[in-house]
Design a protein around this motif. Structure first.
Motif, PDB file in Angstrom:
ATOM      1  N   THR A   1       7.197-108.495  41.895  1.00 27.21           N
ATOM      2  CA  THR A   1       8.026-107.478  41.255  1.00 27.21           C
ATOM      3  C   THR A   1       7.260-106.889  40.078  1.00 27.21           C
ATOM      4  O   THR A   1       6.274-107.472  39.603  1.00 27.21           O
ATOM      5  CB  THR A   1       9.368-108.078  40.781  1.00 27.21           C
ATOM      6  N   ILE A   2       7.682-105.742  39.629  1.00 25.30           N
ATOM      7  CA  ILE A   2       7.014-105.063  38.513  1.00 25.30           C
ATOM      8  C   ILE A   2       7.090-105.940  37.258  1.00 25.30           C
ATOM      9  O   ILE A   2       8.133-106.512  36.953  1.00 25.30           O
ATOM     10  CB  ILE A   2       7.669-103.694  38.255  1.00 25.30           C
ATOM     11  N   GLY A   3       5.965-106.038  36.543  1.00 25.45           N
ATOM     12  CA  GLY A   3       5.923-106.818  35.304  1.00 25.45           C
ATOM     13  C   GLY A   3       5.248-108.160  35.438  1.00 25.45           C
ATOM     14  O   GLY A   3       4.951-108.807  34.427  1.00 25.45           O
ATOM     15  N   LEU A   4       4.985-108.611  36.685  1.00 31.00           N
ATOM     16  CA  LEU A   4       4.292-109.885  36.866  1.00 31.00           C
ATOM     17  C   LEU A   4       2.802-109.717  36.563  1.00 31.00           C
ATOM     18  O   LEU A   4       2.189-108.725  36.957  1.00 31.00           O
ATOM     19  CB  LEU A   4       4.449-110.393  38.302  1.00 31.00           C
ATOM     20  N   TYR A   5       2.243-110.699  35.886  1.00 32.13           N
ATOM     21  CA  TYR A   5       0.797-110.714  35.656  1.00 32.13           C
ATOM     22  C   TYR A   5       0.191-111.611  36.726  1.00 32.13           C
ATOM     23  O   TYR A   5       0.534-112.792  36.836  1.00 32.13           O
ATOM     24  CB  TYR A   5       0.459-111.239  34.265  1.00 32.13           C
TER      25      TYR A   5
ATOM     26  N   ASN B   1      -9.510-107.960  39.041  1.00 36.55           N
ATOM     27  CA  ASN B   1      -8.999-109.058  39.859  1.00 36.55           C
ATOM     28  C   ASN B   1      -7.678-109.595  39.325  1.00 36.55           C
ATOM     29  O   ASN B   1      -6.922-110.227  40.051  1.00 36.55           O
ATOM     30  CB  ASN B   1     -10.022-110.202  39.910  1.00 36.55           C
ATOM     31  N   SER B   2      -7.423-109.373  38.050  1.00 33.00           N
ATOM     32  CA  SER B   2      -6.164-109.823  37.457  1.00 33.00           C
ATOM     33  C   SER B   2      -5.576-108.691  36.626  1.00 33.00           C
ATOM     34  O   SER B   2      -6.302-107.993  35.916  1.00 33.00           O
ATOM     35  CB  SER B   2      -6.382-111.076  36.602  1.00 33.00           C
ATOM     36  N   PHE B   3      -4.268-108.504  36.723  1.00 38.13           N
ATOM     37  CA  PHE B   3      -3.616-107.393  36.030  1.00 38.13           C
ATOM     38  C   PHE B   3      -2.100-107.567  36.095  1.00 38.13           C
ATOM     39  O   PHE B   3      -1.578-108.395  36.858  1.00 38.13           O
ATOM     40  CB  PHE B   3      -4.008-106.048  36.655  1.00 38.13           C
ATOM     41  N   LYS B   4      -1.403-106.766  35.302  1.00 41.04           N
ATOM     42  CA  LYS B   4       0.057-106.760  35.326  1.00 41.04           C
ATOM     43  C   LYS B   4       0.520-105.658  36.277  1.00 41.04           C
ATOM     44  O   LYS B   4       0.058-104.521  36.188  1.00 41.04           O
ATOM     45  CB  LYS B   4       0.617-106.525  33.922  1.00 41.04           C
ATOM     46  N   ILE B   5       1.413-105.988  37.180  1.00 40.02           N
ATOM     47  CA  ILE B   5       1.906-105.013  38.159  1.00 40.02           C
ATOM     48  C   ILE B   5       2.698-103.926  37.441  1.00 40.02           C
ATOM     49  O   ILE B   5       3.633-104.210  36.680  1.00 40.02           O
ATOM     50  CB  ILE B   5       2.784-105.704  39.219  1.00 40.02           C
ATOM     51  N   GLN B   6       2.312-102.662  37.702  1.00 40.38           N
ATOM     52  CA  GLN B   6       2.898-101.535  36.981  1.00 40.38           C
ATOM     53  C   GLN B   6       3.960-100.777  37.772  1.00 40.38           C
ATOM     54  O   GLN B   6       4.859-100.179  37.184  1.00 40.38           O
ATOM     55  CB  GLN B   6       1.790-100.547  36.582  1.00 40.38           C
ATOM     56  N   ASP B   7       3.855-100.756  39.110  1.00 37.64           N
ATOM     57  CA  ASP B   7       4.792 -99.941  39.883  1.00 37.64           C
ATOM     58  C   ASP B   7       4.920-100.478  41.306  1.00 37.64           C
ATOM     59  O   ASP B   7       4.184-101.373  41.735  1.00 37.64           O
ATOM     60  CB  ASP B   7       4.353 -98.467  39.896  1.00 37.64           C
ATOM     61  N   GLN B   8       5.862 -99.893  42.043  1.00 37.95           N
ATOM     62  CA  GLN B   8       6.151-100.348  43.399  1.00 37.95           C
ATOM     63  C   GLN B   8       4.986-100.071  44.345  1.00 37.95           C
ATOM     64  O   GLN B   8       4.738-100.831  45.284  1.00 37.95           O
ATOM     65  CB  GLN B   8       7.420 -99.656  43.921  1.00 37.95           C
TER      66      GLN B   8
ATOM     67  N   ALA C   1       5.980-110.015  32.144  1.00 39.83           N
ATOM     68  CA  ALA C   1       7.141-109.419  31.477  1.00 39.83           C
ATOM     69  C   ALA C   1       8.395-109.537  32.336  1.00 39.83           C
ATOM     70  O   ALA C   1       9.450-109.007  31.981  1.00 39.83           O
ATOM     71  CB  ALA C   1       6.862-107.953  31.173  1.00 39.83           C
ATOM     72  N   SER C   2       8.279-110.211  33.476  1.00 40.64           N
ATOM     73  CA  SER C   2       9.423-110.402  34.367  1.00 40.64           C
ATOM     74  C   SER C   2       9.230-111.716  35.110  1.00 40.64           C
ATOM     75  O   SER C   2       8.233-112.415  34.908  1.00 40.64           O
ATOM     76  CB  SER C   2       9.544-109.232  35.355  1.00 40.64           C
ATOM     77  N   VAL C   3      10.179-112.052  35.971  1.00 42.99           N
ATOM     78  CA  VAL C   3      10.080-113.274  36.777  1.00 42.99           C
ATOM     79  C   VAL C   3      10.041-112.882  38.248  1.00 42.99           C
ATOM     80  O   VAL C   3      10.518-111.806  38.633  1.00 42.99           O
ATOM     81  CB  VAL C   3      11.275-114.221  36.510  1.00 42.99           C
ATOM     82  N   PRO C   4       9.468-113.730  39.105  1.00 42.85           N
ATOM     83  CA  PRO C   4       9.373-113.385  40.530  1.00 42.85           C
ATOM     84  C   PRO C   4      10.750-113.254  41.179  1.00 42.85           C
ATOM     85  O   PRO C   4      11.752-113.805  40.703  1.00 42.85           O
ATOM     86  CB  PRO C   4       8.599-114.569  41.123  1.00 42.85           C
ATOM     87  N   LEU C   5      10.779-112.520  42.271  1.00 37.62           N
ATOM     88  CA  LEU C   5      11.998-112.439  43.067  1.00 37.62           C
ATOM     89  C   LEU C   5      12.286-113.801  43.689  1.00 37.62           C
ATOM     90  O   LEU C   5      11.369-114.615  43.873  1.00 37.62           O
ATOM     91  CB  LEU C   5      11.832-111.391  44.171  1.00 37.62           C
ATOM     92  N   PRO C   6      13.531-114.067  44.039  1.00 36.48           N
ATOM     93  CA  PRO C   6      13.843-115.333  44.727  1.00 36.48           C
ATOM     94  C   PRO C   6      13.080-115.428  46.050  1.00 36.48           C
ATOM     95  O   PRO C   6      12.717-114.417  46.654  1.00 36.48           O
ATOM     96  CB  PRO C   6      15.356-115.240  44.958  1.00 36.48           C
ATOM     97  N   ALA C   7      12.834-116.650  46.492  1.00 37.86           N
ATOM     98  CA  ALA C   7      12.134-116.851  47.762  1.00 37.86           C
ATOM     99  C   ALA C   7      12.928-116.245  48.909  1.00 37.86           C
ATOM    100  O   ALA C   7      14.165-116.182  48.874  1.00 37.86           O
ATOM    101  CB  ALA C   7      11.912-118.340  48.001  1.00 37.86           C
ATOM    102  N   ASN C   8      12.189-115.762  49.920  1.00 38.72           N
ATOM    103  CA  ASN C   8      12.778-115.188  51.136  1.00 38.72           C
ATOM    104  C   ASN C   8      13.634-113.959  50.853  1.00 38.72           C
ATOM    105  O   ASN C   8      14.608-113.680  51.557  1.00 38.72           O
ATOM    106  CB  ASN C   8      13.618-116.236  51.878  1.00 38.72           C
TER     107      ASN C   8
END
Length: 419
Positions: free
Chosen positions: A12-16, A31-38, A60-67
């Motif tokens: 999801t947006i905001g994950l490093y 190779n490493s970065f913060k996700i900015q958009d869909q 800056a966010s948490v991952p989506l739930p599994a599945n």
């Protein structure tokens, strides 16, 4: 810092994140970065990774739930393909730019090393072939003046370190280069630039007669020893007064390079306009290099902190206009600084152009990329900015070894011969 393996359906947006492949195996610049958009998520999910690495503390966010069921984003496949192609094209463009940058850097380094060899040879001739030494020095400085005047825009590069036992020659040559760059910014004539470079090249000639135990232990020396140290100006004058046809203007630079505008300098305690303008230029270049590259026990300052100290604290002693030009030429973050960017990455400032003094070229620390292949980017083309300067000794050892901050800071300008 904790890191967690994460399937791409949880992005999801905001994950490093860090990608689990070599730099050439994906279209992103890092190779490493913060996700900015869909769109970035869509590309990541199309790359068939079994997992990516997720850093909770940097996110800056948490991952989506599994599945989690993948949502439709109403993006046409062609649009996704166009976006992916654009990423690859941009990456290839950056690769070609980096190759060209490294070619120019190596060329500048070769010119710097060749010139430094000439400086050493000049010094060896001063005792028995003084007239020839002056002629060789004039040829060297004239050649550099011609190249410098041929540059429409001065780009300063950080050089590789010289020999550990070559501090004297590195110092006088670096002071000469800095002085001439400042002289060009002041629109000095060609002859004035030559005198300026010669004055810088010979300004510390008298130090060759000062015992090393005094030179290398200042300021931890007695007052008697410090007074002996100050005699290096007199010793230099004795030397050059015996060289036939030594230019008077250059003699004046050598005799005055420790004089300050407020009268606190030596040996004559000159003030203000009593000090030659060319000398005022050399004095600033000399002070800057001595702070970045002390040959004694004075503390080492980063280029950023040396520049800041001179500008904020030495205005009564040094020419403020020339200090301002030094900032414009070296940038707010001069080459040789370790910085932290707004994306939390560490970087080494490699070069700067006065057209973009806030946006230098930097080498990025990325442990997933081999040091010899480290990304070099221009901050003027990337939505990145410098957050702060880092003192190298405070870096973790692995980052310090990767970025390799120079023990000695030397600059040389980029010059391309016109064919």
């Amino acid at each position: 810092m904790s890191k967690i393996k994460l399937s791409t359906d949880r992005l999801t947006i905001g994950l490093y994140i860090q990608l689990p492949c070599a730099w050439g195996g994906h279209p992103f610049l890092f190779n490493s970065f913060k996700i900015q958009d869909q769109q970035q998520i869509d590309v990541l999910q199309s790359l068939s990774f079994n997992h990516i690495i997720y850093f909770p503390e940097k996110s800056a966010s948490v991952p989506l739930p599994a599945n989690t069921e993948k949502k439709s984003h109403d993006i046409e496949p062609k649009d996704e393909d166009d976006y992916l192609d654009a990423l690859w094209q941009e990456k290839q463009r950056r690769v070609e730019e980096q190759k060209a940058y490294l070619r120019n850097l190596r060329k500048s380094e070769n010119q710097f090393k060749q010139s430094l060899s000439v400086v050493r040879a000049i010094n060896l001739k001063l005792d028995n072939q003084a007239t020839q030494a002056l002629s060789d020095a004039t040829d060297l400085i004239s050649n550099i003046t011609e190249k410098l005047n041929g540059c429409n825009s001065t780009v300063l590069h950080l050089m590789e370190e010289g020999q550990e036992n070559d501090k004297y020659h590195s110092h006088v040559f670096h002071v000469a280069i800095l002085s001439m760059i400042l002289g060009k910014a002041l629109a000095l004539s060609e002859q004035e630039l030559i005198y300026l470079g010669l004055g810088a090249l010979f300004h510390d000639l008298g130090k060759l007669k000062i015992p090393k135990q005094i030179l290398y232990n200042r300021p931890e020396v007695s007052s008697v020893e410090n007074n002996y140290y100050k005699m290096h100006v007199r010793y230099a004058m004795d030397k050059i007064n015996n060289i036939p046809d030594f230019p008077n203007t250059v003699t004046e630079i050598v005799s005055q390079h420790h004089e300050f505008l407020d009268g606190s300098g030596y040996p004559q305690k000159l003030k203000g306009d009593q000090i030659n303008l060319l000398t005022q230029i050399v004095s600033i270049a000399n002070e800057y290099d001595n702070m970045c590259n002390p040959t004694d026990k004075h503390p080492v300052r980063t280029p950023y902190h040396a520049l800041s100290h001179l500008y904020k604290n030495r205005g009564s002693q040094l020419n403020k206009e020339i200090l301002g030009l030094l900032v414009k030429e070296l940038g707010i973050y001069p080459p040789g600084c370790i910085v932290q960017l707004c994306n939390e990455k560490y970087a080494l400032v490699l070069s700067v152009s006065k057209e973009n003094i806030l946006q230098p070229n930097v080498m990025i620390y990325d442990p997933s990329i081999p040091k010899n292949d480290a990304a070099i980017i221009s901050l003027s083309e990337k939505e990145l900015k410098i957050e702060k300067v880092i003192i190298p000794s405070r870096l973790p050892e692995n980052i310090r070894e990767y970025l390799n901050p120079r023990a000695r800071v030397n600059y040389y300008f980029e010059h391309n011969d016109v064919s």
